[in-house]
Every structure is written in structure tokens, then in C-alpha cells.
Write a protein that holds these residues in place. Sequence first.
Motif, short mmCIF file in Angstrom:
data_model
loop_
_atom_site.label_atom_id
_atom_site.label_comp_id
_atom_site.label_asym_id
_atom_site.label_seq_id
_atom_site.Cartn_x
_atom_site.Cartn_y
_atom_site.Cartn_z
N VAL A 264 0.85 -1.19 0.00
CA VAL A 264 0.00 0.00 0.00
C VAL A 264 0.88 1.24 0.00
CG1 VAL A 264 -1.72 1.33 1.28
CG2 VAL A 264 -1.89 -1.16 1.18
N ILE A 265 0.68 2.12 -0.99
CA ILE A 265 1.46 3.34 -1.11
C ILE A 265 0.57 4.52 -0.74
CG2 ILE A 265 2.74 4.84 -2.69
CD1 ILE A 265 3.29 2.23 -4.33
N VAL A 266 1.00 5.31 0.23
CA VAL A 266 0.20 6.40 0.77
C VAL A 266 0.89 7.73 0.48
CG1 VAL A 266 -0.89 7.37 2.83
CG2 VAL A 266 -0.65 4.88 2.60
N GLY A 267 0.19 8.63 -0.22
CA GLY A 267 0.73 9.95 -0.51
C GLY A 267 0.32 10.95 0.55
N LEU A 268 1.29 11.39 1.35
CA LEU A 268 1.05 12.37 2.41
C LEU A 268 1.73 13.70 2.10
CD1 LEU A 268 1.59 9.96 5.42
CD2 LEU A 268 -0.61 10.80 4.57
N ALA A 269 2.25 13.83 0.88
CA ALA A 269 2.85 15.07 0.40
C ALA A 269 2.30 15.32 -0.99
CB ALA A 269 4.38 14.97 0.36
N ASN A 270 2.25 16.59 -1.38
CA ASN A 270 1.62 16.95 -2.65
C ASN A 270 2.32 16.29 -3.84
OD1 ASN A 270 -0.36 18.59 -1.54
ND2 ASN A 270 0.96 20.39 -1.52
N ASP A 271 1.58 15.44 -4.54
CA ASP A 271 2.06 14.76 -5.75
C ASP A 271 1.59 15.57 -6.95
OD1 ASP A 271 3.08 12.86 -7.50
OD2 ASP A 271 1.38 11.49 -7.25
N LEU A 272 2.16 16.78 -7.12
CA LEU A 272 1.62 17.76 -8.05
C LEU A 272 1.66 17.31 -9.50
CD1 LEU A 272 3.05 21.03 -6.47
CD2 LEU A 272 0.79 20.02 -6.17
N ASN A 273 2.58 16.44 -9.84
CA ASN A 273 2.72 15.98 -11.23
C ASN A 273 2.31 14.53 -11.43
OD1 ASN A 273 3.93 18.48 -12.29
ND2 ASN A 273 5.62 17.97 -10.90
N ASP A 274 1.62 13.97 -10.44
CA ASP A 274 1.10 12.60 -10.52
C ASP A 274 2.20 11.55 -10.68
OD1 ASP A 274 -1.42 13.67 -10.31
OD2 ASP A 274 -1.92 13.44 -12.42
N PRO B 15 -1.89 -0.85 -4.47
CA PRO B 15 -2.94 0.01 -3.91
C PRO B 15 -2.35 1.38 -3.55
CG PRO B 15 -3.04 -2.17 -2.94
CD PRO B 15 -1.77 -2.13 -3.73
N TYR B 16 -3.15 2.41 -3.76
CA TYR B 16 -2.66 3.79 -3.62
C TYR B 16 -3.70 4.63 -2.88
CZ TYR B 16 -1.38 8.56 -5.17
OH TYR B 16 -1.06 9.89 -5.24
N LEU B 17 -3.22 5.47 -1.97
CA LEU B 17 -4.07 6.42 -1.25
C LEU B 17 -3.44 7.79 -1.31
CD1 LEU B 17 -6.26 7.35 0.82
CD2 LEU B 17 -4.70 6.55 2.62
N PRO C 262 -7.42 0.42 -13.11
CA PRO C 262 -6.25 0.07 -12.29
C PRO C 262 -6.29 -1.39 -11.86
CG PRO C 262 -7.34 2.08 -11.50
CD PRO C 262 -8.26 1.46 -12.50
N ALA C 263 -5.10 -1.94 -11.68
CA ALA C 263 -5.00 -3.34 -11.25
C ALA C 263 -5.23 -3.49 -9.75
CB ALA C 263 -3.62 -3.89 -11.60
N ALA C 264 -5.27 -2.35 -9.03
CA ALA C 264 -5.45 -2.37 -7.58
C ALA C 264 -6.32 -1.17 -7.20
CB ALA C 264 -4.09 -2.29 -6.88
#
Length: 355
Positions: free
Chosen positions: A71-81, A93-95, A117-119
Amino acid sequence: MQTKTVILAGGAGVVGRQVAAILRRRQPDLRLVLAGRRLEAVQAAAAPLEAEAMRLDIDAPDLSGAAKGVVIVGLANDLNDRLLTAALDAGSPYLDVTRWTSAQKQALTTVGAQGRPAAPVVFASSWMASTIGLIARDAARELASVERIDIGVLFGLADRAGPNSVAYMDRISTPFLTMEDGVWRERRGFRDGQVRDFGEGGPHRLYRFDTPDQANLPALTGARTVEARIAFDGQIETRLVHVLVASGVWKALSGPRFEKMRRSMLYNPGEGAAHRVRIGLEGRDAQGETIRRTVQVVDPDGQTHLTALGAVIQIERLLGRLGPALEPGVHLGEAMPDPAPATALLKSEGVRING
């Protein structure tokens, strides 16, 4: 889903540390990986929790060493995806809990361009990691139809905060859409002030602001009108921002050149303050009678704590430990089939939900 590994991108930040601590206490069997640009910082944050540290640049993420299913969790701005794309490529899996409305739309386009998506991919960027939307949906369950949801936020200037939590200030004067009487209408931030009573927090004049709740809740609840307004607990600061925005001065100060000055006005985080949200609901019961309800939400430990709890709720969903396991595809944080377990978790962690 059986994965027991969670990577927190931005895990050394103000919210990330709290997410890690809560997860370690609630889910002691997890393999926790705190990730960030500065390895020393994530090592210092990880050590007390017996977690692992990982250097990760969110603008050039290397997830080649992460096993599928992490599980990958984004807690900082991923401005460019970039982090989102890396998670999609890895089938993990992504949050994400950091996106304002336009960034959420951008991310949905990125996902759509790659196909299904696969997850599971979860966007929980509504106010305080979708906690307020979940509480609103839980409160609305007694209504046969929802006419209106009104969200009022009282932001404590002395609260703990990371830079991402006030990034929305750079977009205060940017137009956005809200649903009114079933029609999308363009709005401008920090206009149309209305007074709301926060109970022990007192009455405050609030102004419009952009948050994904106003895009997500109409679709999820059928509400014909959803509005969000905000004020700072310092009335002088609230009035000052309103005047600067209404006069056009705030827009003139936009851009990188004046960023430090803009943020210095409102970003002076202290040792902590309670975060208060007022949710007003209006609708009809099964007999067609009008029902009006007000829910007061208070997190004594502040907005970063409430955000961390929201992230934990969504992580536990991805792990299949809070409600049904999520299927591959795109999900909104507020879209839990039954929001009651989420509100119960919030209450167990000290959040007061009254009304």
C-alpha cells in the motif's frame, strides 16, 4: 487483500508521523516504511516506531524495490502525478489525502488514461482526509432525501500544521464550482460571508473556499446543494484575507515571488489548537417531513490529528480491516458503503461528534 506492508510517502511530516504512530498502535503486525527525500529525517521518525526508513523523491519515485501489493500512501503533494503513476505501474494500492479539487480531477484523468487500475486507488482529499464527508454521510442516513449539506470550518491559527496544510491559500481567489439547487455554479473564494455558530467555539463569519467535498458529496448523497465555508479563529485575520481577496490584492500577490509573504500571514503554526467543523444537513424523512440537523465536530488534538485519523481509516480500508475489502478501481474516501465504523473509530480516538 492480504498485504501487510504500508509505505508512507511524506512519513516524516507533521501528519505522516501521526499516521505512523496510530497505525503502529492499531495494527502492530504491519510492516511500516516511512519514506521521504531526506533519509535522515525519515530515519529519525521511523526509529521510535521500529519502522523502516526509505529515501523517496516524490517527483522521481523509484518503487522498483517495492513488492506488488504494497500500500502506497501519498502524504505530500504529488503535483505531477509521479507517485500516482508509479503506483499504477507497480499495480499497488494507492491512497492520496493531499489533493485540492482541480488536482483530484487531474489525478482522475491520469488514472483514466491508463485504463482500469490493477489495484484500488483511493482519493481521500476532502476536508481532513474525508473525515468530514464520512461524518456527514453517517448523519444523513436518517434522511430519505438530502436537500442541503453545509460545511463550516473554524481553522485554529495556533494549531500544528505542515506547509501542505495551508497550500490552499495560494488558490483562495481561484474560481471553483459548487452544486446549488442541482446546478453547478461558479464561485469565488473568501466571498459571500455567512455567520455560523460553533457552540463553545462561538459564532464566526465564514467565507467560501474550494474543497473536494463540494464535488464529491452531491454525487454520493444526492444533495441538491453542498457548500463549504471557512474562517480562522482570529477574526482580524479572517477579515484581512477577505478584504485582500475582494479588493484583488491577493490575486496580485499570487505567484512564487510573493509566496513567502502570503504564507507568513497565516502560517505560523503553534503547539496545537482544537479543530472545529460544523455540519448542517437538511432533507426529508420517509414521510416527507423536513428534517434539519446540525453536527458539531471537534478534534481537541487539531487538524493534523484529524487528517492522520482520516488517512488511517482509508489505509485500514485498503487492508480489508475496516469494512469490505476494496476492489480494483477508483474510490472516493467518503464512499464507504457504511460510514458508521469510520465515525466509531474517530470517536474512539478522541474526536467529539455531537448532534
